[in-house]
Structures are given as C-alpha cells and as structure tokens.
Enzyme design. Structure first.
Site, PDB file in Angstrom:
ATOM      1  N   CYS A  44      49.258  26.021  37.136  1.00 19.09           N
ATOM      2  CA  CYS A  44      49.205  27.257  36.359  1.00 19.09           C
ATOM      3  C   CYS A  44      49.470  26.976  34.879  1.00 19.09           C
ATOM      4  O   CYS A  44      48.671  26.313  34.228  1.00 19.09           O
ATOM      5  CB  CYS A  44      50.179  28.278  36.941  1.00 19.09           C
ATOM      6  SG  CYS A  44      49.793  29.983  36.475  1.00 19.09           S
ATOM      7  N   HIS A  85      49.043  28.459  43.134  1.00 16.25           N
ATOM      8  CA  HIS A  85      50.422  28.285  43.591  1.00 16.25           C
ATOM      9  C   HIS A  85      50.455  28.301  45.119  1.00 16.25           C
ATOM     10  O   HIS A  85      49.554  28.818  45.768  1.00 16.25           O
ATOM     11  CB  HIS A  85      51.304  29.428  43.089  1.00 16.25           C
ATOM     12  CG  HIS A  85      51.566  29.428  41.628  1.00 16.25           C
ATOM     13  ND1 HIS A  85      52.479  28.584  41.031  1.00 16.25           N
ATOM     14  CD2 HIS A  85      51.047  30.184  40.633  1.00 16.25           C
ATOM     15  CE1 HIS A  85      52.518  28.828  39.731  1.00 16.25           C
ATOM     16  NE2 HIS A  85      51.657  29.785  39.458  1.00 16.25           N
TER      17      HIS A  85
END
Length: 481
Positions: free
Chosen positions: A331, A428
């Site tokens: 991310c 994630h």
C-alpha cells in the site's frame, strides 16, 4: 429485550479490547447472539467491511469472536491520525472530513446521532451488545460532547464496568481516583469494576480489592491474571507486535513508520517459527543480516517517506538491495518504492511532489477517491489465489507494472522489479492465507505448517476460558440491561 454492557477503562491500553473480545466469545458460547460496538475509535489499523466501509481492527476481531462478519455499525466513528494535530474522520465507514484536534470537539455533538443510530441497529439484531469505551472517563476535561465514554453510556442508558490495569501499578488510585473526579450522575452509571493483567497470586491483592469496593461502593467482578497468549491475536498497536530476538530464521524487518497503517499484515508472519520478525524503530539502523524488508502501509505516505529518510533508512534500503536483499512494499510502502509521489490536490497535506525511493519504476498520483473493497487476488509468481482487501488513495503506473505482483479480476495489480527482488502491492491481508503465506516463505527456503485462522479461534476460545475462570462472567452478563 436486547441488553447491553459497556467496558470502560481507567486509561488507554488497559486491555478493554481484549476483555470485550473474550466476553463476546463467552456470551456466544452461552447461546446468545452478541455483537461488539465501539462508538469512537482512534486507530490507523482499519478493517474493510463487507459493506465496503472501514472500522477499527479491534472491532473486526471482536466480531470474529461473536461469529459475525464485521459491519460499519460496530464502530461508527473512526479517527485516523494523519499528523500530530489532525485526523481523518470516518463516520459509519466513510470519510467525512479531516479536522485538527482542537476542532474535533465542535464536531462531536453532530456525530452522536450517527453513533446512536448504529447502536440501535445492532441492538435490534442481537440479544446482547458489548460496548468498548475509548481512553478513560476520568478525562473529565473532554466530557462536554463526549461520545466515547460516559456521554454515550448515559445517552444510550448502558451500564458500565470500569477496568483497571494493575500491571501499570497504582490500580487502587486508578479506580478510586476515577470515582473521585466523575460527575455524580456519570458515577451512578457504573455497575462495578474489575482488575486486569495481574501477574502472580491474585489473592495477594485481596486487601486492595476490598479497599476499592469500600472506597467506591462499586461491586467487584474479579481479578483477571495476565493472558499469556494475547500476543497471538491481531495487534491494535504496532508497538504490540512481538519482535523476535532469536538469532536464527528468515529475518524479516518491518520499518515502523510514524503513521504506520494496516500493519495486521505482519501478524501471521510473527507466528511463523521459521521467521524472525523485527519491528525497526526510529533511530535504529537496518540490521546487516536482514533478508526481507517490508515497507508497510501508511496514513501519510509523503510524510512517512520524509520520516523514513530522516532515519537514514533510504540509504540502508539501497545498500540492502545492492547486497541481494528483498523488499516488499504494501500500500503506502508500495507507493514509496516508486520514482515519484504527486499530491496535486493536497489530499494528505500540502499540495506537492516528492521523489520516491526509486526501487520500482512506477509513479503515484494521490486522489481523494478511496478504494475500500475486499478482493481475491492471484499471486503471479506462484499462481496461488488469496483473499485480501484494498484500503488506499492514489493510483500507481509505470514500466514495472508490466510485471505485476498479482492479478485481481484478471487485471494486473502491483509491480515487480526486473530482477524480482523488489515488489509492491496495494493488497493487504495476503499473509492470512495459509497456502499463499507458505508458498511465499518457501521461496526463501522456509517451511510453514501454521494455520493462522485456526490459531486465532483457539486463542479466542482460550481467552473466554480465561475470563470464565477468573471473573464473574455470569454476573457481568447479568449486569447488562
């Protein structure tokens, strides 16, 4: 009628989240339909819900303890700090605004209606709602407009149990002092207290326990010893992730950024016996025996990139790659690995552009649109599918995207360097998948036979057993109304 009970604490990090999770599982095992609720949370460790919102990771764990999928009503107000004085305000799963701390007090009264709406929906759907407070009700300077502790408890007429942390010391003063500073009407909302995190023989505290009862007039519900397996549950604070001091094992180092976010990616790796996980703190140099560096998510990508450089980690990372080491950016960490990060509209702060670390040939442009979704990806290197989630702003493009980390809906996701040693992804949660995690570790010569999900279930059951053995759980549940 649906009943509710609220666990408040004498301070932050006294174990409220763990107590609520254990009570949720204990109530579920008694045949009740139960749901967790936290009116207001402050955390950058968020979970994506099935209704495409976000809530605090602790409430997602509590939902699991209840046998439920997490929904946004379980944590209607989530504050995500972006700077030392400002935070993004998430209301019922969606970003409302970004405010400075001193301005949030003016906003709170507008949020109580949303909090009570969410609470009402949970009450209508379940036998019991177990509520977690935030911080401490003793912070009476923040009582006006409060939605996190006594302001909520009185508005919703929910009885409160006050938890004190004896491991910190001064637990008698914690509880008696809270009673002393509370408004009398707030104090009447408290149905009793409990002592958490006792080490040693609990009978040694009998005199102190009776003293608290005499000084407050509140009923005691027991003394709970330290729960040794707590570290095996997903951490709410990055400081709670266990650093392994062993000299052996694949050495994975995670840079503990100042605004680290969604670091639950690390929890499954921390439980692998063949992995040595180090959370590298500010001012610490990257160890020379590091095998893999993980750049985690961040709530302020450009801010944390500056923080990273201030620690000298950019120099360490370049040297690590030259030595043949591997890097995985997730991310915000993925965005940092690229050539440049542009924020023309000032989404994360002042508008501007910063050079990235230059370890991937990508460029990122930030935008106000936040992607919040659960996904199933397929890892390109192994061909294995895995479940994950996206929670990010910004889009990354560049030549290294021709070598994606994964595919999602048959579209390329992430990027990998030409030599394969630097990779980045917006996804994630990939390491919670046992098969994927095992294959990824096998690429570094590490065998894995850990069942992460089954392990969490075992610990939640053990936590419920622990509370049943040491607290008057039936009395606590009977105090709900």
């Amino acid at each position: 009628m649906t009943r509710a009970l609220m666990i408040q604490g004498t301070g932050s990090n006294v174990g409220k989240s763990m107590l609520v999770a254990g009570l949720c599982r204990a109530a579920l095992r008694r045949g009740l339909t139960v749901a967790p609720f936290k009116p207001q949370n402050m955390s950058n460790n968020a979970a994506v819900t099935a209704d495409r919102g976000e809530i605090g990771r602790a409430q997602a764990l509590q939902a699991r303890a209840c046998g439920l999928a997490p929904v946004t009503d379980m944590n209607p107000v989530l504050l995500k700090p972006e700077t030392d004085i400002g935070a993004q305000v998430i209301v019922q799963g969606r970003r409302l605004t970004t405010v400075k701390a001193r301005d949030y007090a003016k906003l709170k009264p507008q949020l109580l209606g949303h909090v009570l709406d969410s609470f009402g929906r949970l009450k209508a759907a379940h036998d019991l709602v177990l509520v977690e407070g935030a911080g401490s009700p003793a912070e009476v300077n923040l009582r006006s407009g409060d939605i996190a502790n006594m302001g909520f408890a009185r508005a919703a007429d929910v009885p409160v149990i006050l938890a004190g942390d004896i491991d910190r010391g001064g637990v008698i003063a914690q509880i008696v002092g809270t009673k002393a500073v509370l408004d009398p009407e707030d104090a009447r909302q408290i149905a009793g207290f409990l002592i958490n995190r006792f080490r040693g023989d609990p009978s040694l505290f009998d005199d102190g326990y009776r003293m608290i009862e005499a000084q407050t007039g509140w009923r005691g519900f027991g003394v709970c010893p330290w729960f040794p397996d707590a570290w095996r549950l997903p951490a709410e604070d990055a400081l709670d992730i266990r650093t392994d001091r062993r000299a052996e094992g694949l050495h994975i180092v995670c840079l503990r950024l100042s605004r680290i976010a969604n670091f639950d990616d690390l929890d499954p790796l921390a439980q692998e016996p063949g992995v040595r996980l180090t959370m590298l703190g500010p001012g610490e140099a990257l160890p020379g025996d590091t095998d893999v560096v993980i750049l985690p998510g961040s709530k302020s990508t450009r801010g944390d990139l500056a923080f990273l450089r201030a620690q000298g980690w950019d120099v360490d990372l370049a040297a690590h790659v030259r030595r043949g080491g591997h890097v995985l950016g997730i991310c915000g960490g993925y965005q940092m690995l690229g050539r440049v990060i542009s924020d023309p509209d000032g989404v994360e702060g002042a508008p501007g552009e910063d050079p990235g670390l230059g370890l991937l040939d990508i460029a990122t442009v930030m935008s106000a649109d936040k992607r919040l979704t659960e996904v199933q990806g397929t890892h390109c290197a192994t061909g294995l599918p895995f479940d994950g989630y996206e929670i990010h702003m910004g889009r990354s493009e560049g030549a290294d995207r021709a070598r994606p980390f994964a595919t999602v809906d048959d579209q390329p996701e992430g990027a990998v360097s030409a030599d394969g040693r630097v990779a980045g992804s917006y996804l994630h949660g990939m390491f919670t998948d046992d098969a994927f995690r095992g294959a990824w570790l096998a690429g570094f010569g590490v065998a894995s036979d850990v069942s992460y999900g089954a392990g969490i279930e075992t610990v939640l059951d053990g936590l419920a057993d622990h509370l049943d053995a040491h607290l008057d759980v039936d009395g606590l549940l009977a105090a709900a109304c």
